[in-house]
Design an enzyme around this catalytic site. Structure first.
Site, short mmCIF file in Angstrom:
data_model
loop_
_atom_site.label_atom_id
_atom_site.label_comp_id
_atom_site.label_asym_id
_atom_site.label_seq_id
_atom_site.Cartn_x
_atom_site.Cartn_y
_atom_site.Cartn_z
N HIS A 37 30.95 66.08 27.37
CA HIS A 37 30.95 64.99 28.05
C HIS A 37 31.72 63.84 27.55
CE1 HIS A 37 28.33 61.41 29.22
NE2 HIS A 37 28.82 62.06 30.60
N ARG A 38 32.82 63.58 28.31
CA ARG A 38 33.87 62.55 27.84
C ARG A 38 34.36 63.10 26.61
NH1 ARG A 38 29.92 57.09 28.55
NH2 ARG A 38 28.85 57.86 30.52
N GLU A 64 35.05 67.32 29.70
CA GLU A 64 34.92 66.41 30.88
C GLU A 64 35.60 65.00 30.89
OE1 GLU A 64 32.00 63.57 33.44
OE2 GLU A 64 32.43 63.45 31.40
N ASP A 66 36.49 61.46 32.85
CA ASP A 66 36.35 60.69 33.82
C ASP A 66 37.62 59.76 34.04
OD1 ASP A 66 33.26 60.49 33.86
OD2 ASP A 66 33.38 59.87 31.77
N HIS A 79 35.77 55.83 31.49
CA HIS A 79 34.50 55.86 32.22
C HIS A 79 34.26 54.81 33.00
CE1 HIS A 79 30.28 55.46 32.91
NE2 HIS A 79 30.28 56.85 33.04
N GLU A 146 35.90 64.28 36.54
CA GLU A 146 35.35 63.41 37.52
C GLU A 146 36.00 62.26 38.41
OE1 GLU A 146 31.51 61.42 36.13
OE2 GLU A 146 31.43 60.29 37.94
O1 G3P Z 1 29.98 64.20 35.36
C1 G3P Z 1 28.43 64.05 34.58
C2 G3P Z 1 28.34 62.89 34.15
O2 G3P Z 1 29.33 62.51 33.52
C3 G3P Z 1 28.07 61.50 35.08
O3 G3P Z 1 27.85 60.53 34.48
O4 G3P Z 1 28.39 58.08 34.13
O5 G3P Z 1 28.31 59.82 32.24
O6 G3P Z 1 30.16 59.73 34.19
P1 G3P Z 1 28.65 59.56 33.69
CA CA Z 2 31.42 61.59 33.80
#
Ligand code: G3P
Ligand code: CA
Length: 377
Positions: A37-38, A64, A66, A79, A146
């Site tokens: 995540h990120r 992941e 953003d 993000h 994303e």
């Molecule tokens: O992509 C899943 C998650 O990353 C969504 O929430 O705010 O961390 O981008 P956020």
């Molecule tokens: Ca995300």
């Protein structure tokens, strides 16, 4: 070409993309997929090259990313749609050119906010472009991208598709090298109209999760292969309903090993996590007793035992503490006063100037600070 895409997308949006099945699929695997995540954002500044490199080293299945877009049309990894939280800049991303963004420091905030994971090399990190990320990892990495705030940007979907095409990611999309996600349904439908075989994930807020029925999942399955819900909002029924419709479930953001175990049992096939090695820490242990330091309440667990919460312990506040790499963290609902950790792997170094005793020693945690003391200390 552009005109053709415009006509196709407009038609699809008006018609609601009424195709009954999506051609996209995700490859099946024998393990729970870990989406960094990120990047490895628990250990390094989110959405930076350092965070992605660490995720790669730690063996994440996907990184992941953003996506935001600059004033001059470059896709960048960030993000927020503003610069304020994770850089020393200010204001909306779309008001700045890439050249302006490249002057900013996207790493120092992390050192200030997370001193136990701070590193000198994080100072001055820049915001990476998606092109730079593709240049760095090529096809050796899988990408979970994303679309953030696509409504703010012109032709963000076109720009992404062109870049994916340029780097050969559309040659064979069945390998699942790239998955695109968004909270924005319109953006996903546009992508679906342009490239129906590209795997898409509809992200869901806790509010959307609450409202979701089988019908909701049927609609989503017209263009997506997975749903990405907030994990704290879902239950077994939600997962069953989505699975029945043929959707995979990729919850965010799960850093709790007990939750991961539960989600996997329910049929989740992949999770977004900030701590890629969450299911495989170096040491765990823990326990806590608010206010009073009482060794009889403390117990050591081996890595194999982590999935079992110690039932005989009356845990207050902290549920567990994981010691990973050169840092530690805890999860819980209350404040921590004291934690005693019996060190079980002397080879793991601690983020301290002193060297821990190689024999099992104790670490006394005081809120977010700690010190190493000799056994029995
Ligand atoms: O992509 C899943 C998650 O990353 C969504 O929430 O705010 O961390 O981008 P956020
Ligand atoms: Ca995300």
């Amino acid at each position: 070409m552009r005109f053709f895409l415009f006509v196709l997308v407009t038609f699809c949006l008006l018609a609601g993309c009424s195709s009954s099945t999506t051609k996209a699929t995700l490859p099946t695997t024998d393990h729970l997929l870990i989406f960094a995540h990120r990047g490895a954002s628990g250990y390094a500044p989110e959405n930076t090259m350092a965070s992605y490199r660490l995720a790669y080293e730690l063996g994440a299945d996907y990184i992941e990313i953003d996506l935001q877009m600059t004033k001059d049309g470059h896709l960048v990894a960030l993000h927020d749609d503003s610069l304020d939280r994770t850089t020393n800049g200010k204001g909306k991303v779309f008001l700045h050119t890439l050249e302006e963004l490249k002057q900013l420091d996207a790493g120092s905030w992390f050192n200030e906010q997370f001193p136990s994971f701070a590193k000198l090399e994080y100072e001055g990190l820049t915001i990476p472009t998606l092109r730079e990320i593709f240049e760095e990892f090529g096809h050796d990495m899988n990408y979970y991208i994303e679309m953030k705030n696509p409504q703010q940007y012109n032709n963000m979907e076109d720009t992404l598709i062109l870049l994916l095409e340029e780097y050969g990611f559309l040659d064979d999309v069945s390998d699942g090298k790239v998955i695109i996600s968004s909270f924005n349904e319109r953006s996903l439908r546009i992508l679906y109209a342009m490239e129906p075989s590209l795997p898409l994930t509809k992200l869901q807020s806790p509010y959307e999760v609450k409202k979701s029925t089988k019908n909701t999942f049927k609609k989503i399955s017209k263009y997506a292969v997975a749903v990405g819900p907030s994990y704290k909002s879902i239950n077994e029924e939600y997962i069953k309903n989505a699975l029945d419709i043929g959707l995979q479930i990729h919850p965010y953001t799960v850093d709790d090993p007990f939750a991961i175990e539960q989600l996997e049992k329910w049929g989740v096939t992949g999770i977004f996590t900030n701590f890629i090695d969450v299911s495989n820490p170096d040491v765990y242990i823990m326990l806590n007793q608010e206010g009073k330091f009482d060794e009889t309440l403390f117990q050591t667990f081996s890595a194999a035992q982590i999935t079992k919460k110690p039932p005989q312990l009356n845990l207050v506040g902290v549920n567990f503490i994981l010691i990973h790499r050169d840092g530690f963290r805890y999860t819980g609902t209350g404040s921590v006063f004291h934690l005693l950790v019996h060190w079980t792997r002397p080879s793991v170094s601690l983020p301290t100037s002193g060297t821990p005793d190689p024999s099992p020693c104790c670490i006394l945690f005081n809120s977010d600070r700690f010190s190493v003391s000799p056994p029995g200390g």
